[in-house]
Write a protein that holds these residues in place. Structure first.
Motif, short mmCIF file in Angstrom:
data_model
loop_
_atom_site.label_atom_id
_atom_site.label_comp_id
_atom_site.label_asym_id
_atom_site.label_seq_id
_atom_site.Cartn_x
_atom_site.Cartn_y
_atom_site.Cartn_z
N LYS A 45 69.60 89.48 -29.65
CA LYS A 45 70.11 88.29 -30.34
C LYS A 45 71.61 88.41 -30.58
O LYS A 45 72.36 87.44 -30.39
CB LYS A 45 69.39 88.09 -31.69
CG LYS A 45 68.00 87.53 -31.56
CD LYS A 45 67.37 87.36 -32.94
CE LYS A 45 65.95 86.84 -32.87
NZ LYS A 45 65.34 86.72 -34.20
N GLU A 66 74.52 86.01 -29.09
CA GLU A 66 75.54 85.37 -29.92
C GLU A 66 76.95 85.69 -29.39
O GLU A 66 77.81 84.81 -29.32
CB GLU A 66 75.41 85.82 -31.39
CG GLU A 66 74.22 85.22 -32.12
CD GLU A 66 74.23 83.70 -32.15
OE1 GLU A 66 75.29 83.10 -32.42
OE2 GLU A 66 73.17 83.10 -31.86
N LYS A 105 77.54 83.65 -26.33
CA LYS A 105 77.81 82.25 -26.69
C LYS A 105 79.27 82.08 -27.11
O LYS A 105 79.92 81.12 -26.70
CB LYS A 105 76.89 81.80 -27.83
CG LYS A 105 75.47 81.50 -27.42
CD LYS A 105 74.66 81.02 -28.62
CE LYS A 105 73.22 80.76 -28.29
NZ LYS A 105 72.46 80.35 -29.49
#
Length: 124
Positions: free
Chosen positions: A99, A103, A106
């Motif tokens: 995760k 992130e 992104k």
């Protein structure tokens, strides 16, 4: 003859006392026979109890073995569950790391898009 007759009479006088003694001895013999029967019954009961104790001991041994076996199975199950929990914890750690990486990607992607937009605007 008188002496013989006197002796016979004296012996005859002893008969009731002797008969009483015989009756007492018969009673003692009967009591002893009763005690002997009780002793035999007691011996049989002891043998029965010893046999029952042996059977109970066998059952107890079997139960102890079964309990030990169940204890071993339980320990193995606990170990498997602990390993599964440890595996889940590691999977959660990997998921959190993934995760975090998503992130970061992104953010990098947004920065890349922003740079492309700026480059297009500057080119225009």
């Amino acid at each position: 003859e008188k002496d013989q007759l006197g002796g016979v009479r004296a012996d005859a006088e002893k008969v009731p006392a002797l008969e009483e003694k015989v009756a007492e001895l018969d009673a003692c013999i009967a009591a002893l026979e009763g005690k002997a029967e009780e002793a035999e019954a007691g011996k049989r009961r002891i043998a029965e109890l010893e046999e029952a104790a042996g059977k109970h001991e066998e059952v107890l041994h079997t139960l102890q073995s079964d309990l030990e076996e169940e204890g071993t199975k339980h320990e193995q199950t606990v170990e498997k569950h602990e390993a599964a929990v440890e595996g889940l914890e590691k999977a959660k750690e990997r998921e959190e790391a993934a995760k975090d990486e998503v992130e970061l990607l992104k953010v990098e992607l947004q920065e890349e898009r922003a740079l492309r937009v700026q480059e297009k605007e500057a080119a225009a």
